[in-house]
Design a protein around this motif. Structure first.
Motif, PDB file in Angstrom:
ATOM      1  N   THR A  93       1.105  -1.654   0.135  1.00  0.00           N
ATOM      2  CA  THR A  93      -0.244   0.078  -0.021  1.00  0.00           C
ATOM      3  C   THR A  93       0.805   1.435   0.363  1.00  0.00           C
ATOM      4  O   THR A  93       1.042   2.131  -0.737  1.00  0.00           O
ATOM      5  CB  THR A  93      -1.212  -0.305   1.224  1.00  0.00           C
ATOM      6  OG1 THR A  93      -1.404  -0.830   1.608  1.00  0.00           O
ATOM      7  CG2 THR A  93      -1.731   1.223   1.069  1.00  0.00           C
ATOM      8  N   VAL A  94       1.775   1.181   0.323  1.00  0.00           N
ATOM      9  CA  VAL A  94       2.968   1.869   0.771  1.00  0.00           C
ATOM     10  C   VAL A  94       3.862   2.644  -0.780  1.00  0.00           C
ATOM     11  O   VAL A  94       3.685   3.341  -1.057  1.00  0.00           O
ATOM     12  CB  VAL A  94       3.696   2.038   1.954  1.00  0.00           C
ATOM     13  CG1 VAL A  94       4.980   3.558   1.749  1.00  0.00           C
ATOM     14  CG2 VAL A  94       3.242   2.240   3.433  1.00  0.00           C
ATOM     15  N   GLY A  95       3.885   1.381  -0.573  1.00  0.00           N
ATOM     16  CA  GLY A  95       4.607   1.596  -2.028  1.00  0.00           C
ATOM     17  C   GLY A  95       3.785   1.951  -3.765  1.00  0.00           C
ATOM     18  O   GLY A  95       4.711   2.843  -4.246  1.00  0.00           O
ATOM     19  N   ALA A  96       2.460   1.566  -3.154  1.00  0.00           N
ATOM     20  CA  ALA A  96       1.680   1.904  -4.345  1.00  0.00           C
ATOM     21  C   ALA A  96       1.189   3.195  -4.549  1.00  0.00           C
ATOM     22  O   ALA A  96       1.524   4.096  -5.735  1.00  0.00           O
ATOM     23  CB  ALA A  96       0.134   1.216  -4.355  1.00  0.00           C
ATOM     24  N   ALA A  97       1.488   4.000  -3.069  1.00  0.00           N
ATOM     25  CA  ALA A  97       0.900   5.534  -3.316  1.00  0.00           C
ATOM     26  C   ALA A  97       2.278   6.130  -3.787  1.00  0.00           C
ATOM     27  O   ALA A  97       2.299   7.564  -3.780  1.00  0.00           O
ATOM     28  CB  ALA A  97       0.900   5.308  -1.263  1.00  0.00           C
TER      29      ALA A  97
END
Length: 342
Positions: A93-97
């Motif tokens: 989720t962090v990587g996607a953001a």
């Protein structure tokens, strides 16, 4: 949730340590987690995504192009056994953001990572990582990334000049094809081949990134789909990809255009196999086994130089080499190769 956050941070630091050992971390090891934490703090404070990406990169002495290199590995970090009973990991989720913010800021690698995931996952490619990444993005996110991609492809002069990045042109062309705009797609493929950077840049794109599509194979695929494909143009595109860009897939495709079992065919097939093309490995395996069974027929067909080194090998000569290629193909998941070895 605090336990989960701490666990994610610990796992991330351990994974970054391995990435750092391979010299693929764009900042100091001790700054990697700090940069991630700062990005998320800014995000929760509703900072504009593009501004956030630029701000974090600058704060930790990076260029914008480096920030996606922190995000791309996050999708591959495995969870630990002691995570049972905790909320799901937020690494992806962090990587996607971060990728989305970098794309909003105009970064090429982030945009390609997102849209390659979308393209591969929706067009029949068996790439589980692509499907994993794509599901983090809404239709609106994807449309915004496509707008960035178009700008990166067209460059400062707009579509008329197509002075942008060759990799962006290629993927932009693929999306144009999906819209039925084949002539526009062809235009971008042609321009992409003209502008393609043949230099190898260590660590860019990130080795963990999804594979980037090549303009010569995109052109070949489009040309072959036409009612009357130009074989001359297909060969020309494959020769560029193979002989200039050293692309194993182009070498394999170029080999299939040659008369089978000739020295030129063998040279191209060898190049493809040596670079990891599994079907080429299998083809070579079958070929060398047949050479071992009937060596005289091949020696009469101008293969003397190609085979001279193996005819006197003590390990079985061509047949042994053929088995080795079949084993390599089998390790690569080639079903027919495994059947041959059974």
């Amino acid at each position: 949730q605090e336990h989960r956050t701490a666990l994610d941070k610990r796992n991330r630091q351990a994974y970054y340590r391995m990435v750092h050992a391979d010299r693929l971390l764009p900042c100091k090891l001790e700054d990697a987690n700090k940069a991630i934490d700062q990005f998320m703090i800014n995000k929760k404070a509703n900072m504009d995504p593009a501004t956030n990406a630029r701000w974090v990169a600058k704060k930790f002495n990076m260029e914008l192009i480096h920030l996606p290199m922190l995000a791309i590995p996050l999708f591959r970090i495995p969870d630990t056994k002691d995570a049972s009973g905790l909320p799901a990991s937020q690494q992806a989720t962090v990587g996607a953001a971060i990728l989305l913010a970098c794309s909003a800021a105009g970064d090429l690698q982030a945009t390609l990572q997102i849209l390659n995931a979308v393209y591969y996952s929706s067009n029949g490619y068996n790439i589980p990582l692509a499907a994993k990444i794509a599901r983090y993005y809404s239709p609106n996110d994807i449309n915004n990334c496509k707008k960035t991609l178009q700008k990166l492809a067209e460059g400062e002069d707009g579509k008329a000049g197509a002075t942008g990045d060759a990799n962006a042109m290629t993927l932009h062309g693929k999306f144009l094809e999906l819209e039925g705009k084949t002539q526009e797609a062809r235009y971008f493929y042609d321009k992409a081949v003209e502008k393609y950077d043949l230099k190898v840049h260590r660590g860019y794109p990130h080795p963990m990134a999804l594979p980037w599509l090549t303009p010569w194979m995109a052109f070949v695929s489009l040309e072959r789909s036409q009612p009357e494909p130009s074989h001359a143009k297909i060969k020309q595109a494959l020769e560029f990809g193979a002989l200039k860009a050293d692309d194993p897939l182009a070498y394999y495709q170029l080999a299939t255009l040659q008369q089978e079992k000739t020295p030129t065919w063998l040279a191209y097939m060898n190049k493809a196999a040596a670079s990891g093309h599994v079907e080429a490995m299998y083809t070579l395996g079958k070929f060398y086994i047949s050479v071992g069974e009937q060596p005289s027929s091949y020696l009469k067909a101008n293969f003397e130089k190609a085979f001279n080194f193996m005819m006197y090998r003590k390990d079985g000569g061509p047949s042994h080499l053929g088995i080795e290629w079949l084993r390599a193909a089998g390790l690569g998941g080639h079903r027919e190769a495994l059947d041959e070895l059974a």
